[in-house]
Design a protein around this motif. Sequence first.
Motif, PDB file in Angstrom:
ATOM      1  N   THR A  18      29.827  46.136  45.318  1.00 41.21           N
ATOM      2  CA  THR A  18      30.438  45.199  44.389  1.00 41.21           C
ATOM      3  C   THR A  18      30.268  45.674  42.956  1.00 41.21           C
ATOM      4  O   THR A  18      29.642  45.027  42.115  1.00 41.21           O
ATOM      5  N   THR A  19      30.821  46.840  42.663  1.00 42.81           N
ATOM      6  CA  THR A  19      30.784  47.411  41.314  1.00 42.81           C
ATOM      7  C   THR A  19      32.120  47.168  40.653  1.00 42.81           C
ATOM      8  O   THR A  19      33.151  47.547  41.183  1.00 42.81           O
ATOM      9  N   ALA A  20      32.131  46.566  39.493  1.00 40.72           N
ATOM     10  CA  ALA A  20      33.385  46.269  38.820  1.00 40.72           C
ATOM     11  C   ALA A  20      33.619  47.253  37.699  1.00 40.72           C
ATOM     12  O   ALA A  20      32.709  47.620  36.982  1.00 40.72           O
ATOM     13  N   VAL A  21      34.883  47.696  37.579  1.00 40.73           N
ATOM     14  CA  VAL A  21      35.276  48.555  36.473  1.00 40.73           C
ATOM     15  C   VAL A  21      36.002  47.679  35.467  1.00 40.73           C
ATOM     16  O   VAL A  21      37.069  47.154  35.744  1.00 40.73           O
ATOM     17  N   SER A  22      35.445  47.521  34.318  1.00 47.25           N
ATOM     18  CA  SER A  22      36.012  46.607  33.331  1.00 47.25           C
ATOM     19  C   SER A  22      36.758  47.365  32.259  1.00 47.25           C
ATOM     20  O   SER A  22      36.311  48.404  31.798  1.00 47.25           O
ATOM     21  N   ALA A  23      37.918  46.821  31.868  1.00 45.46           N
ATOM     22  CA  ALA A  23      38.705  47.447  30.806  1.00 45.46           C
ATOM     23  C   ALA A  23      38.199  47.031  29.443  1.00 45.46           C
ATOM     24  O   ALA A  23      38.629  47.549  28.429  1.00 45.46           O
ATOM     25  N   SER A  24      37.290  46.078  29.398  1.00 48.83           N
ATOM     26  CA  SER A  24      36.750  45.648  28.125  1.00 48.83           C
ATOM     27  C   SER A  24      35.343  45.113  28.367  1.00 48.83           C
ATOM     28  O   SER A  24      34.854  45.101  29.479  1.00 48.83           O
ATOM     29  N   THR A  25      34.704  44.676  27.305  1.00 45.37           N
ATOM     30  CA  THR A  25      33.354  44.149  27.425  1.00 45.37           C
ATOM     31  C   THR A  25      33.361  42.624  27.517  1.00 45.37           C
ATOM     32  O   THR A  25      32.335  41.980  27.397  1.00 45.37           O
ATOM     33  N   GLU A  26      34.535  42.044  27.702  1.00 46.72           N
ATOM     34  CA  GLU A  26      34.651  40.593  27.782  1.00 46.72           C
ATOM     35  C   GLU A  26      33.882  40.057  28.994  1.00 46.72           C
ATOM     36  O   GLU A  26      34.003  40.576  30.098  1.00 46.72           O
ATOM     37  N   ALA A  27      33.102  39.026  28.772  1.00 45.61           N
ATOM     38  CA  ALA A  27      32.340  38.413  29.859  1.00 45.61           C
ATOM     39  C   ALA A  27      33.210  37.379  30.557  1.00 45.61           C
ATOM     40  O   ALA A  27      33.941  36.622  29.926  1.00 45.61           O
ATOM     41  N   VAL A  28      33.166  37.384  31.881  1.00 48.74           N
ATOM     42  CA  VAL A  28      33.951  36.428  32.657  1.00 48.74           C
ATOM     43  C   VAL A  28      33.050  35.772  33.693  1.00 48.74           C
ATOM     44  O   VAL A  28      31.999  36.302  34.058  1.00 48.74           O
ATOM     45  N   GLN A  29      33.488  34.609  34.180  1.00 46.73           N
ATOM     46  CA  GLN A  29      32.796  33.936  35.259  1.00 46.73           C
ATOM     47  C   GLN A  29      33.635  34.062  36.517  1.00 46.73           C
ATOM     48  O   GLN A  29      34.843  33.852  36.501  1.00 46.73           O
ATOM     49  N   ALA A  30      32.980  34.435  37.601  1.00 47.34           N
ATOM     50  CA  ALA A  30      33.699  34.655  38.850  1.00 47.34           C
ATOM     51  C   ALA A  30      32.979  33.960  39.990  1.00 47.34           C
ATOM     52  O   ALA A  30      31.759  33.759  39.948  1.00 47.34           O
ATOM     53  N   THR A  31      33.762  33.588  40.982  1.00 45.73           N
ATOM     54  CA  THR A  31      33.196  33.007  42.192  1.00 45.73           C
ATOM     55  C   THR A  31      33.591  33.860  43.378  1.00 45.73           C
ATOM     56  O   THR A  31      34.652  34.504  43.387  1.00 45.73           O
ATOM     57  N   ILE A  32      32.728  33.908  44.393  1.00 43.59           N
ATOM     58  CA  ILE A  32      33.011  34.660  45.613  1.00 43.59           C
ATOM     59  C   ILE A  32      33.898  33.809  46.513  1.00 43.59           C
ATOM     60  O   ILE A  32      33.629  32.623  46.719  1.00 43.59           O
ATOM     61  N   ALA A  33      34.974  34.402  47.023  1.00 46.49           N
ATOM     62  CA  ALA A  33      35.930  33.673  47.855  1.00 46.49           C
ATOM     63  C   ALA A  33      35.927  34.211  49.279  1.00 46.49           C
ATOM     64  O   ALA A  33      35.584  35.370  49.517  1.00 46.49           O
ATOM     65  N   LYS A  34      36.325  33.359  50.200  1.00 52.67           N
ATOM     66  CA  LYS A  34      36.463  33.740  51.597  1.00 52.67           C
ATOM     67  C   LYS A  34      37.930  33.612  51.992  1.00 52.67           C
ATOM     68  O   LYS A  34      38.531  32.552  51.827  1.00 52.67           O
ATOM     69  N   PHE A  35      38.510  34.713  52.487  1.00 53.11           N
ATOM     70  CA  PHE A  35      39.894  34.681  52.908  1.00 53.11           C
ATOM     71  C   PHE A  35      40.015  35.277  54.304  1.00 53.11           C
ATOM     72  O   PHE A  35      39.176  36.074  54.742  1.00 53.11           O
ATOM     73  N   VAL A  36      41.077  34.917  54.987  1.00 51.73           N
ATOM     74  CA  VAL A  36      41.432  35.552  56.254  1.00 51.73           C
ATOM     75  C   VAL A  36      42.497  36.596  55.945  1.00 51.73           C
ATOM     76  O   VAL A  36      43.552  36.266  55.393  1.00 51.73           O
ATOM     77  N   PHE A  37      42.234  37.857  56.283  1.00 51.50           N
ATOM     78  CA  PHE A  37      43.170  38.943  56.019  1.00 51.50           C
ATOM     79  C   PHE A  37      43.833  39.387  57.316  1.00 51.50           C
ATOM     80  O   PHE A  37      43.162  39.583  58.338  1.00 51.50           O
ATOM     81  N   LYS A  38      45.134  39.541  57.256  1.00 52.15           N
ATOM     82  CA  LYS A  38      45.887  40.032  58.405  1.00 52.15           C
ATOM     83  C   LYS A  38      46.792  41.171  57.965  1.00 52.15           C
ATOM     84  O   LYS A  38      47.425  41.105  56.910  1.00 52.15           O
ATOM     85  N   VAL A  39      46.851  42.211  58.782  1.00 53.38           N
ATOM     86  CA  VAL A  39      47.749  43.336  58.556  1.00 53.38           C
ATOM     87  C   VAL A  39      48.609  43.466  59.799  1.00 53.38           C
ATOM     88  O   VAL A  39      48.091  43.688  60.899  1.00 53.38           O
ATOM     89  N   ASN A  40      49.915  43.292  59.631  1.00 51.64           N
ATOM     90  CA  ASN A  40      50.837  43.283  60.774  1.00 51.64           C
ATOM     91  C   ASN A  40      50.384  42.277  61.832  1.00 51.64           C
ATOM     92  O   ASN A  40      50.351  42.570  63.034  1.00 51.64           O
ATOM     93  N   SER A  41      50.009  41.100  61.335  1.00 52.75           N
ATOM     94  CA  SER A  41      49.595  39.960  62.171  1.00 52.75           C
ATOM     95  C   SER A  41      48.242  40.161  62.852  1.00 52.75           C
ATOM     96  O   SER A  41      47.803  39.289  63.607  1.00 52.75           O
ATOM     97  N   GLN A  42      47.567  41.279  62.584  1.00 54.42           N
ATOM     98  CA  GLN A  42      46.250  41.511  63.157  1.00 54.42           C
ATOM     99  C   GLN A  42      45.183  41.208  62.111  1.00 54.42           C
ATOM    100  O   GLN A  42      45.233  41.711  60.992  1.00 54.42           O
ATOM    101  N   GLU A  43      44.240  40.353  62.501  1.00 52.30           N
ATOM    102  CA  GLU A  43      43.213  39.936  61.564  1.00 52.30           C
ATOM    103  C   GLU A  43      42.239  41.066  61.272  1.00 52.30           C
ATOM    104  O   GLU A  43      41.807  41.786  62.174  1.00 52.30           O
ATOM    105  N   LYS A  44      41.925  41.234  59.996  1.00 54.92           N
ATOM    106  CA  LYS A  44      41.021  42.277  59.552  1.00 54.92           C
ATOM    107  C   LYS A  44      39.863  41.651  58.774  1.00 54.92           C
ATOM    108  O   LYS A  44      40.019  40.606  58.148  1.00 54.92           O
ATOM    109  N   GLU A  45      38.733  42.321  58.807  1.00 55.12           N
ATOM    110  CA  GLU A  45      37.549  41.795  58.128  1.00 55.12           C
ATOM    111  C   GLU A  45      37.157  42.721  56.978  1.00 55.12           C
ATOM    112  O   GLU A  45      37.147  43.945  57.122  1.00 55.12           O
TER     113      GLU A  45
END
Length: 252
Positions: A18-45
């Motif tokens: 979880t290394t972020a490459v930032s285009a600036s030094t601006e501080a942001v607040q982020a939350t971790i999200a959970k999503f279901v990912f599918k590629v060609n209808s096949q679920e991926k983790e």
Amino acid sequence: MRKMIFALSIGLIIGSATTAVSASTEAVQATIAKFVFKVNSQEKELKNDPLVVDGTSYLPVREIADLLGYELDYEDTTRTINFEQKRVKSNSYLELTEAPDLSEWINVLDLIRFYDGNGIKASLSGDNSVTNLNIGVYGVGFPLAFEDQYKQGDVPKLFQKSKGKLSMLVYKNNIYVNKSNIKDLGFPIEDEWMPAADLTKTSTKFDFSLLNGKEKLKPVFLYTEQGIIRAMNSEAGILLNKEDLRARGLIG
């Protein structure tokens, strides 16, 4: 539903960590999200969870690229992200529609004969599923039954591996390998050299002392009045590089 994008700004996650490459030094607040990912209808983790900043989801790009069949390369100095579509690994061959230019290829048996006589181990072998070529410490297997080289007829067939360093051509019951590939591996090609004894009608003087005790097929640079010319020892005697000789006007 939140918007899903490849973002190339503040929170882009490049690596598997979880290394972020930032285009600036601006501080942001982020939350971790959970999503279901599918590629060609096949679920991926995903191994790494996406981040959500101000309603926009930032995905781990390397993992997403992998899921979609791309390879990702990141150049740190220029901050460039490059996507290349993965080559499909295959054991099939490419059937050529035209006769190949054999000047770009060398018969494997001629290659082995030249190397074996000069201290480089080389061999061609195989079984009912693969043909193996070994040169020095380098070896590669091609998906061709060894005896099928005699059954291919006049249709040229090209075997290439996605990450291999050698290409193999089967044509008119013979096996060839690409000359450029062989040179890229650091091995010489016989027809690009000629015996020094055959160089007649020239007043150019050669000092071959640099070759004393030198291993066979290990080129050295000779300094002549016309310029530098590569030379090497061989079973047949001292060999001179034809390209160098032509450049110095010593052969046509």
